[in-house]
Enzyme design. Structure first.
Site, short mmCIF file in Angstrom:
data_model
loop_
_atom_site.label_atom_id
_atom_site.label_comp_id
_atom_site.label_asym_id
_atom_site.label_seq_id
_atom_site.Cartn_x
_atom_site.Cartn_y
_atom_site.Cartn_z
N ASP A 129 -18.01 4.93 -28.21
CA ASP A 129 -17.70 4.49 -29.56
C ASP A 129 -18.58 5.31 -30.51
O ASP A 129 -19.48 6.05 -30.07
CB ASP A 129 -17.92 2.98 -29.73
CG ASP A 129 -17.09 2.44 -30.91
OD1 ASP A 129 -16.66 3.25 -31.76
OD2 ASP A 129 -16.87 1.22 -30.99
C1 BGC Z 1 -15.20 1.40 -34.03
C2 BGC Z 1 -14.06 1.86 -33.14
C3 BGC Z 1 -13.33 3.01 -33.80
C4 BGC Z 1 -14.32 4.11 -34.07
C5 BGC Z 1 -13.69 5.35 -34.68
C6 BGC Z 1 -16.07 2.54 -34.50
O1 BGC Z 1 -16.95 2.14 -35.48
O2 BGC Z 1 -15.97 0.45 -33.32
O3 BGC Z 1 -13.20 0.78 -32.90
O4 BGC Z 1 -12.28 3.43 -32.99
O5 BGC Z 1 -15.30 3.63 -34.97
O6 BGC Z 1 -13.29 5.13 -35.97
#
Ligand code: BGC
Length: 750
Positions: free
Chosen positions: A284
């Site tokens: 993530d």
């Molecule tokens: C979130 C994810 C997301 C990623 C990319 C993160 O902050 O937890 O769910 O896919 O950002 O935007």
């Protein structure tokens, strides 16, 4: 007869040959891809390999990223959505970098792209996986037309806590419902063939246990024992891995002290070892970097070493892999084979997506495929099916010809942006149809619109009197309240999940007018609105319903459509009941239903006089609404479930039939739900577990027979010895309207 047998046989042989041929074609296609991957890998330098594992968020136009891409130092870019710029940069990757490896362009396409569907929690409420699959397909077609070939969805974190803002993005509390919906989304995103230019690779997230954040506070620790992890939190992930999801995302949280981005048990042992996943794992956003904040790594080299050695393949936004990996490989802290395997996985997905053969997007496509009448119709249908009718006293709904004027009040009645919900980056809010706009389109109705507030958080009561006078002038009041989009989603947790601002006061005063009051709640989570429901005659829970939400709500209000949504999570009465979910275990002292609650406790009651059961003195144990609940404009009656036998062996498939009669006066859809309870196991088992459901359309007066086939193998769970198996014994089975209704029949597994 003989002729028929021969032709049957011919047909079977033909079918078997076809299946074999397809399998052979798939195998040779896979072999070919593996060959190409190996071939490419053999030509790559250490730096080029590391480049493939580096994902950045776009920082400007194509020109600004030119040099890094030309040097092969970037494998994937997220948040880059302009097809012209994407093509420019892709041309740099393909034509100017030494090996011509295309970029993988990613975006959070979570519930629609330009056309926004209801938030995932709302889509889950539809209990309609076919529709959810169509929605994901639509989103993939729109997104891929902008050059996006990878989405960070589906989000299949089991969520038992409405304080957690990201419950909005989830498919709710039930492992089976989340599995079915997750698989539907994967199918929709990836389509029939990954190398079709409209296919976008899915990403199962957030692996794992992220929804169990303590106290519902985002990013917080989760403490999930392994058996519970396997029985509750992992099943949706296993289902989507087996359905072919190409990528997984390691979650922010830790479980029992081990952050997912450094958890070899989750990433290597379970995902790859047990489930045979051969795609790649992305972190993530900076979750590798956060290993330092978690306090499990001292510095950047340490966190890179830990995360890649634990099974992470691609680093989103830490810049750790690109900076530290070459050195770590040279020092032998990360084995060459570990690096190669990670690169192999990334390349495999790029080949499968056909990016090497077809790296560019048709720049003229987007306008033709986005926000088309068909997409808007699909979004409208999805919104219709995601709305839950919670209450309809005196059959106030649907509104009839006698209603000539309505007061449309409340802050969410005309919020073009907020109605789209969280993750609507690319949604076109100009195209949103709000309830106010849709109601104004209804011929012959006078609309008295008074929002009363600037936002759902507005504490000023100054606008209430005008709303009350609009109510007094109208036959019916439609109050549209809830939460703006920003109050749910990532990092938007709440400790108090009642209506914000002065909305409760508005509802109280509207109710006091004596006019029929229809409450519509647009929110990203279940809210504790028991009192407001009591003050209303009818209540729709629409979640954030997306682009066509207003049109869908008008269709439902006037009965063009009958509601069919069902609660995808248990709705708590009070925040203090959380976590509250239907598939809990029984405890040794379950609530009996006749316990004395706070107001009835006699003075100086003795210590044990209240009975010693598991409940709250001030809330009992009952939720506001149980899982699976929802009304419609007719009533249904269930007959007794008829089982194909009373005894089964583990290899059998149980068949159960139930008659359902529409006892009302209009056609509508019932969501028949099949639950089981394993009465005695090697560990305590849930009081009910959803195992199947079906949407059935039934005409007034009609009785339909609903049939479910349940392989007994699906009763397996991880028991005392941590292995998954069906444990023989007695089971209860319900076919019923929701998780709290029905009379069980029993059967035995030998
Ligand atoms: C979130 C994810 C997301 C990623 C990319 C993160 O902050 O937890 O769910 O896919 O950002 O935007």
């Amino acid at each position: 007869m003989i002729y028929q047998n021969i032709s049957n046989m011919k047909y079977r042989i033909l079918l078997a040959s076809l299946v074999l041929l397809t399998a052979c074609a798939e195998k040779s296609q896979n072999d070919l891809i593996e060959q190409k991957v190996d071939d490419m890998l053999s030509q790559m330098t250490l730096e080029e390999k590391v480049g493939q594992l580096h994902q950045i968020s776009a920082w400007g136009d194509a020109a600004s990223m030119h040099d890094e891409v030309a040097a092969g130092r970037i494998g994937s870019i997220l948040n880059f959505v302009d097809p012209v710029e994407i093509n420019k940069l892709q041309r740099v990757a393909v034509e100017e970098s030494r090996l011509g490896i295309p970029l993988l362009i990613a975006r959070d396409v979570i519930h629609g792209y330009n056309t926004i569907l209801p938030i995932p929690l709302g889509q889950a409420a539809s209990f309609d996986p076919e529709l959810v699959e169509q929605g994901a397909r639509m989103a993939a077609v729109e997104a891929s037309a902008d050059g996006i070939r990878w989405t960070f969805a589906p989000m299949i974190d089991i969520s038992r806590d409405a304080r957690w803002g990201r419950i909005a993005e989830s498919c709710g509390e039930d492992p089976y419902l989340a599995s079915v919906m997750g698989v539907a989304m994967v199918r929709g995103f990836q389509g029939d063939s990954l190398n079709d230019p409209t296919a976008i690779a899915a990403c199962a997230k957030h692996y794992a246990g992220y929804g169990a954040a303590e106290g519902g506070r985002d990013y917080n620790a989760a403490n999930i024992p392994e058996r519970q992890l396997r029985n509750v939190y992992l099943p949706p992930f296993e289902a989507v891995a087996k359905a072919g999801a190409q990528t997984f995302m390691s979650s922010f949280n830790e479980i029992d002290g081990v952050p997912s981005t450094a958890n070899p048990f989750l990433l290597n042992d379970v995902l790859r070892g047990e489930w045979g996943f051969d795609g790649f794992v992305v972190t993530d956003w900076n979750s590798a970097g956060e290993l330092m904040a978690h306090g499990v790594c001292v510095d950047k080299p340490d966190l890179v070493e830990k995360s890649i050695n634990s099974g992470v393949d691609m680093d989103m936004m830490t810049y750790g892999f690109i900076e530290e990996l070459p050195q770590l490989v040279e020092e032998g802290k990360v084995k060459q084979s570990v690096l190669d395997e990670a690169v192999r996985r990334v390349l495999r997905v790029k080949y499968r997506l056909g990016l090497f053969d077809n790296p560019y997007v048709d720049e003229s496509l987007s306008d033709k495929v986005s926000l088309t009448p068909e997409n808007l119709a699909l979004a409208r249908k999805a919104a219709v099916e995601s709305v839950i009718l919670l209450k309809n006293e005196g059959d106030v709904l649907p509104l009839g010809a006698n209603v000539k004027s309505v007061a449309v009040v409340g802050p969410m009645a005309h919020m073009k942006y907020d109605q789209l919900g969280t993750w609507a980056f690319d949604g076109v809010s100009d195209r949103t149809v709000t309830p106010l706009e849709a109601i104004r389109e209804i011929p012959g109705i006078t609309v008295n619109y008074e929002p009363a507030f600037d936002s759902t958080r507005d504490k000023s009561t100054a606008g209430i009197p005008t709303a009350i006078s609009a109510a007094r002038r109208s036959d019916v009041v439609i109050a549209i309240v809830g939460e703006e989009a920003i109050l749910s989603g990532e990092a938007h947790s709440l400790a108090d999940i009642s209506l914000k601002g002065a909305q409760n006061e508005l509802i109280r005063q509207l109710s006091a007018t004596g006019k029929p009051l229809v409450l519509i709640v647009m929110a990203g989570r279940p809210l504790t609105i028991g009192e407001q429901i009591e003050q209303s005659d009818a209540v729709f829970y629409s979640f954030h319903p997306g682009t066509m939400g207003g049109a869908a709500i008008a269709d439902l209000l006037w009965g063009v459509e009958a509601p069919s949504g069902r609660t995808p999570v248990t709705f708590p009465k009070m925040v203090g009941q959380i976590p509250i979910y239907y598939n809990h275990t029984n405890t040794g002292r379950p609530f009996q239903g006749n316990e004395t609650l706070l107001d009835d406790i006699p003075l100086k009651a003795g210590q044990t006089s209240l009975g010693c059961t598991s409940f709250y003195l001030d809330a009992g144990v009952e939720p506001l609404y149980p899982f699976g609940y929802g009304l419609t404009y007719t009533t249904f009656e269930y007959g007794e479930p008829r089982l194909s036998a009373n005894e089964f062996s583990v290899d059998d498939t149980l068949t159960v039939e139930t008659n359902i009669t529409n006892t009302g006066s209009r056609e509508a859809t019932e969501v028949a739900q099949l639950y089981v309870r394993d009465l005695v196991g090697s560990i305590s088992r849930p009081v009910r577990e959803l195992k199947a459901f079906k949407r059935v359309n039934i005409k007034p007066g009609e009785t339909v027979t609903v049939e479910f086939r349940l392989p007994i193998s699906e009763l397996a769970f991880y028991g005392f010895d941590y292995t998954r198996k069906v444990e023989p014994g007695e089971f209860n089975l319900w076919v019923c309207h929701d998780s709290n209704s029905g009379t069980p029949v029993s059967f035995t597994v030998k």
